[in-house]
Motif scaffolding. Sequence first.
Motif, short mmCIF file in Angstrom:
data_model
loop_
_atom_site.label_atom_id
_atom_site.label_comp_id
_atom_site.label_asym_id
_atom_site.label_seq_id
_atom_site.Cartn_x
_atom_site.Cartn_y
_atom_site.Cartn_z
N VAL A 1 1.10 -1.48 -0.06
CA VAL A 1 -0.33 0.36 0.39
C VAL A 1 0.74 1.33 0.02
O VAL A 1 1.94 1.23 0.06
CB VAL A 1 -0.87 -0.18 1.67
N LEU A 2 0.30 1.96 -0.85
CA LEU A 2 1.04 3.71 -0.37
C LEU A 2 -0.15 4.23 0.37
O LEU A 2 -1.25 4.12 -0.41
CB LEU A 2 1.45 3.68 -2.15
N ILE A 3 0.64 4.79 1.18
CA ILE A 3 0.00 5.79 2.00
C ILE A 3 0.63 7.36 1.70
O ILE A 3 1.46 8.03 1.82
CB ILE A 3 0.14 5.68 3.43
N CYS A 4 -0.64 8.25 0.97
CA CYS A 4 -0.35 9.83 2.16
C CYS A 4 -0.95 10.40 2.99
O CYS A 4 -2.58 10.05 3.07
CB CYS A 4 -0.86 10.38 0.64
N GLU A 5 -0.45 11.24 4.15
CA GLU A 5 -1.54 11.96 5.23
C GLU A 5 -1.52 13.88 4.81
O GLU A 5 -0.22 13.92 4.92
CB GLU A 5 -1.22 11.59 6.07
#
Length: 131
Positions: free
Chosen positions: A71-75
């Motif tokens: 998974v790629l996560i951006c916050e």
Amino acid sequence: MRTLTGSLLSLEFDRSSVTRVRHLVTVSAQEAGLEGMALEDFVLAVHEAVTNAVRYGTPPRGIAMWREPGVLICEITDQGPGIPAEALDRDEPATRFDFGGRGLWLMNRLADLTVRTGSDGTAVRLCASLA
């Protein structure tokens, strides 16, 4: 803003850097393995979150992107007043006469969306599968 171990991107932004942030998100997501429509959808979702933080939030505004297995996560974070509950609870997009609400609806369709919000700010987390 904190720097994450294995971080693909971690920086503060403002109105003048929205275009630069979109470019950095695109490059970082490509390097993480997103491509084609999945890449376009993810970048658009992140761009919506960034522009919402600029429009409705207050500094500091930050963005961080990292990989976890599969998974790629951006916050995207800001210190604004929070998102009103009625904007979070919509199952359909706002009409053109409503104030706001379309960005969150769109983000939720383009990526896996999680929102933490309150009087001390908002954190929007967007995830995309790296299949």
